[in-house]
Design a protein around this motif. Structure first.
Motif, PDB file in Angstrom:
ATOM      1  N   VAL A  36       0.864  -1.180   0.000  1.00  0.00           N
ATOM      2  CA  VAL A  36       0.000   0.000   0.000  1.00  0.00           C
ATOM      3  C   VAL A  36       0.898   1.226   0.000  1.00  0.00           C
ATOM      4  N   ASP A  37       0.700   2.083  -0.986  1.00  0.00           N
ATOM      5  CA  ASP A  37       1.393   3.365  -1.064  1.00  0.00           C
ATOM      6  C   ASP A  37       0.657   4.323  -0.125  1.00  0.00           C
ATOM      7  N   LEU A  38       1.200   4.532   1.082  1.00  0.00           N
ATOM      8  CA  LEU A  38       0.508   5.345   2.085  1.00  0.00           C
ATOM      9  C   LEU A  38       0.320   6.791   1.643  1.00  0.00           C
ATOM     10  N   ASP A  39       1.256   7.323   0.876  1.00  0.00           N
ATOM     11  CA  ASP A  39       1.121   8.698   0.417  1.00  0.00           C
ATOM     12  C   ASP A  39      -0.078   8.828  -0.527  1.00  0.00           C
ATOM     13  N   ALA A  40      -0.224   7.879  -1.453  1.00  0.00           N
ATOM     14  CA  ALA A  40      -1.387   7.884  -2.340  1.00  0.00           C
ATOM     15  C   ALA A  40      -2.666   7.619  -1.555  1.00  0.00           C
ATOM     16  N   PHE A  41      -2.591   6.688  -0.607  1.00  0.00           N
ATOM     17  CA  PHE A  41      -3.737   6.368   0.253  1.00  0.00           C
ATOM     18  C   PHE A  41      -4.245   7.625   0.961  1.00  0.00           C
ATOM     19  N   ASP A  42      -3.335   8.402   1.527  1.00  0.00           N
ATOM     20  CA  ASP A  42      -3.736   9.618   2.241  1.00  0.00           C
ATOM     21  C   ASP A  42      -4.293  10.668   1.287  1.00  0.00           C
ATOM     22  N   ARG A  43      -3.694  10.796   0.113  1.00  0.00           N
ATOM     23  CA  ARG A  43      -4.233  11.763  -0.851  1.00  0.00           C
ATOM     24  C   ARG A  43      -5.617  11.349  -1.319  1.00  0.00           C
ATOM     25  N   ASN A  44      -5.839  10.049  -1.489  1.00  0.00           N
ATOM     26  CA  ASN A  44      -7.180   9.578  -1.845  1.00  0.00           C
ATOM     27  C   ASN A  44      -8.179   9.905  -0.746  1.00  0.00           C
ATOM     28  N   VAL A  49     -12.921  13.216   1.063  1.00  0.00           N
ATOM     29  CA  VAL A  49     -13.507  14.220   1.954  1.00  0.00           C
ATOM     30  C   VAL A  49     -13.955  15.441   1.157  1.00  0.00           C
ATOM     31  N   GLU A  50     -13.136  15.869   0.228  1.00  0.00           N
ATOM     32  CA  GLU A  50     -13.499  17.029  -0.590  1.00  0.00           C
ATOM     33  C   GLU A  50     -14.768  16.756  -1.388  1.00  0.00           C
ATOM     34  N   ARG A  51     -14.882  15.552  -1.961  1.00  0.00           N
ATOM     35  CA  ARG A  51     -16.052  15.226  -2.768  1.00  0.00           C
ATOM     36  C   ARG A  51     -17.303  15.025  -1.928  1.00  0.00           C
ATOM     37  N   ALA A  52     -17.145  14.700  -0.647  1.00  0.00           N
ATOM     38  CA  ALA A  52     -18.309  14.455   0.207  1.00  0.00           C
ATOM     39  C   ALA A  52     -19.054  15.734   0.567  1.00  0.00           C
ATOM     40  N   GLY A  53     -18.482  16.873   0.280  1.00  0.00           N
ATOM     41  CA  GLY A  53     -19.198  18.132   0.449  1.00  0.00           C
ATOM     42  C   GLY A  53     -19.596  18.460   1.872  1.00  0.00           C
ATOM     43  N   GLY A  54     -18.808  18.033   2.832  1.00  0.00           N
ATOM     44  CA  GLY A  54     -19.117  18.350   4.226  1.00  0.00           C
ATOM     45  C   GLY A  54     -19.798  17.251   4.991  1.00  0.00           C
ATOM     46  N   SER A  55     -20.328  16.256   4.312  1.00  0.00           N
ATOM     47  CA  SER A  55     -20.930  15.120   5.007  1.00  0.00           C
ATOM     48  C   SER A  55     -19.829  14.213   5.542  1.00  0.00           C
ATOM     49  N   ARG A  67      -7.150  -3.361  10.065  1.00  0.00           N
ATOM     50  CA  ARG A  67      -7.474  -2.465  11.186  1.00  0.00           C
ATOM     51  C   ARG A  67      -6.549  -1.250  11.237  1.00  0.00           C
ATOM     52  N   PHE A  68      -5.281  -1.456  10.942  1.00  0.00           N
ATOM     53  CA  PHE A  68      -4.344  -0.345  10.994  1.00  0.00           C
ATOM     54  C   PHE A  68      -4.772   0.771  10.043  1.00  0.00           C
ATOM     55  N   LEU A  69      -5.161   0.408   8.825  1.00  0.00           N
ATOM     56  CA  LEU A  69      -5.535   1.420   7.842  1.00  0.00           C
ATOM     57  C   LEU A  69      -6.883   2.044   8.173  1.00  0.00           C
ATOM     58  N   THR A  70      -7.812   1.244   8.698  1.00  0.00           N
ATOM     59  CA  THR A  70      -9.091   1.814   9.121  1.00  0.00           C
ATOM     60  C   THR A  70      -8.873   2.842  10.226  1.00  0.00           C
ATOM     61  N   ALA A  71      -8.050   2.496  11.213  1.00  0.00           N
ATOM     62  CA  ALA A  71      -7.766   3.430  12.302  1.00  0.00           C
ATOM     63  C   ALA A  71      -7.067   4.686  11.782  1.00  0.00           C
ATOM     64  N   ARG A  72      -6.194   4.516  10.801  1.00  0.00           N
ATOM     65  CA  ARG A  72      -5.490   5.667  10.232  1.00  0.00           C
ATOM     66  C   ARG A  72      -6.481   6.649   9.603  1.00  0.00           C
ATOM     67  N   VAL A  73      -7.444   6.108   8.867  1.00  0.00           N
ATOM     68  CA  VAL A  73      -8.431   6.967   8.220  1.00  0.00           C
ATOM     69  C   VAL A  73      -9.320   7.657   9.249  1.00  0.00           C
ATOM     70  N   LEU A  74      -9.718   6.931  10.283  1.00  0.00           N
ATOM     71  CA  LEU A  74     -10.625   7.517  11.274  1.00  0.00           C
ATOM     72  C   LEU A  74      -9.980   8.640  12.077  1.00  0.00           C
ATOM     73  N   ARG A  75      -8.669   8.721  12.061  1.00  0.00           N
ATOM     74  CA  ARG A  75      -7.999   9.839  12.736  1.00  0.00           C
ATOM     75  C   ARG A  75      -7.980  11.101  11.874  1.00  0.00           C
ATOM     76  N   ARG A  76      -8.409  10.997  10.623  1.00  0.00           N
ATOM     77  CA  ARG A  76      -8.378  12.136   9.715  1.00  0.00           C
ATOM     78  C   ARG A  76      -9.696  12.907   9.784  1.00  0.00           C
ATOM     79  N   PRO A  77      -9.656  14.229   9.693  1.00  0.00           N
ATOM     80  CA  PRO A  77     -10.894  15.019   9.653  1.00  0.00           C
ATOM     81  C   PRO A  77     -11.757  14.597   8.473  1.00  0.00           C
ATOM     82  N   GLY A  78     -13.057  14.544   8.702  1.00  0.00           N
ATOM     83  CA  GLY A  78     -13.986  14.206   7.630  1.00  0.00           C
ATOM     84  C   GLY A  78     -14.459  12.778   7.655  1.00  0.00           C
TER      85      GLY A  78
END
Length: 411
Positions: A36-44, A49-55, A67-78
């Motif tokens: 997994v390319d984490l840099d691409a993962f984070d940019r995705n 989040v941008e496309r979700a329009g605030g939801s 689980r590691f990647l799910t937890a990583r995403v849940l720490r991000r705003p949005g």
């Protein structure tokens, strides 16, 4: 590839330097392995989040299965909460791991008839607080009520239930979308909401509308785009009426989940929607390559080795038969990604133990050289490997287990 035979990427995309960096970072690993390319993962993640329009985006765990990647995403705003694919998985995430932040919950995306799992849920107050189960008919409510009453829950906290509503598009007898639920109108939904309100052990928590005919179909042709626009408009009106009727009966606010990676930009801004769901877009498997409304970066790969050169213009690699679920066809097969230009052989496809490839002019592969693949859908990769090698900043930063690597299989 053999030393001195580096093949430059073609196609002129913004991400064309990625292969060389990933190949260099993983050169010490012995194939087969998954990356997994984490840099691409984070940019995705940022793009979703941008496309979700605030939801807020609920992470679809079936597409990640790590689980590691799910937890990583849940720490991000949005991002907020998990959309699980089984009740057993939801229980594991809530009671057996530290994946979820304390203020995040789990919505189980599919109805369950796993009585043993329901019994564990009924007997755990923290799990009942953080898990919402799915239903689309009386049979599921019968089971949930029966288990809750048998458990004699001492704290009296009811089990939260979300109703899955059919979001498909119908043109006469033509059905476009997933065949998920018998609930389609206010008249279908209202009796179940009334029953949940009247129950002493269950309570209404929300409504789910998954638009597979939009989220899961590439908008690559004018006809598809036209049908999807009409479908989105029909669904918006029908969803609004159903949500308003359900809230009036329930007397409380309800979560309203909608969308997927392919439709966040359409579902997120809808005022009747309180949250959207996405997961596949984090990995960006190749089924999303043909979408026009957005652009994602390939972030997940599996790497295998050339083991034969059966004829001029052909090589055979070990394994590579990671075939995706859905309607059988070429779109469900993995695709060679690096070196550029390799193609599957139509008469053989991707095999369980070996896969032949056509090699283009200008590319030379020897036995022992590596070939990188992308899978068609997001979830299948982690069902076939027990660990992911996470690359960031030009190096392997970590190796983390998948669900399979943690000896967990939920479906």
């Amino acid at each position: 590839m053999s030393a001195g035979r580096r093949v430059r990427p073609t196609g002129g995309t913004a991400h064309e330097d990625a292969p060389a960096a990933l190949v260099a970072a993983t050169q010490h690993l012995e194939p087969p392995f998954a990356v997994v390319d984490l840099d691409a993962f984070d940019r995705n993640a940022d793009a979703l989040v941008e496309r979700a329009g605030g939801s807020p985006i609920r992470v679809a765990s079936k597409s990640v299965r790590c689980r590691f990647l799910t937890a990583r995403v849940l720490r991000r705003p949005g991002f907020s909460g998990v959309l699980a694919f089984s009740l057993e998985e939801a229980l594991w995430l809530v009671t057996g791991t530290d994946t979820l932040p304390a203020d995040h919950d789990v919505l189980v995306a599919y109805p369950s008839v796993d009585r043993a799992a329901f019994e564990r849920l009924a007997g755990n107050a923290e799990a009942r607080r953080r898990i919402v189960v799915m239903a689309d008919g009386d049979a599921y409510l019968d089971l949930a009520e029966s288990v809750m009453r048998s458990a004699s829950v001492p704290d009296g906290h009811p089990l939260r239930v979300c109703l899955d509503v059919d979001a498909s598009y119908r043109i006469g007898r033509l059905h476009l979308g997933a065949r998920r639920s018998p609930l389609r109108t206010e008249a279908d939904v209202a009796p179940l909401v009334h029953r949940l309100v009247a129950s002493d052990v269950l309570e209404p928590a929300g409504l789910m509308f998954y638009d597979a005919q939009i989220a899961g179909v590439a908008d690559s042709s004018r006809l598809v785009r036209q049908v999807q626009r009409r479908s989105a408009a029909e669904l918006a009106g029908r969803r609004r009426r159903i949500v308003e009727a359900a809230i009036e009966i329930a007397g409380i606010g309800l979560l309203v989940n909608a969308g997927g990676t392919g439709s966040l930009h359409l579902m997120g801004p809808d005022p009747s929607v309180t949250e959207v769901a996405a997961g596949s877009g984090l990995f960006a498997p190749h089924l999303f390559d043909d979408y026009r409304a957005f652009d994602l970066e390939p972030a997940a790969f599996f790497v295998t080795t050339v083991v034969r050169r059966p004829a001029p213009g052909y090589v055979t690699v070990f394994g590579a038969g990671l075939v995706a679920s859905g309607a059988a066809g070429a779109s469900r097969l993995p695709r060679p990604w690096w070196p550029r230009g390799l193609r599957l052989v139509g008469t053989e496809g991707a095999g369980e133990v070996q896969t032949p490839l056509r090699v283009p002019a200008g590319v030379h592969l020897e036995v022992g050289d590596r070939v990188w693949f992308r899978h068609a859908k997001a979830g299948e990769l982690c069902e076939r490997v027990d660990r992911l090698h996470l690359v960031t900043g030009g190096a392997v930063a970590d190796v983390v287990p998948t669900y399979r690597g943690e000896e967990r299989c939920f479906g």
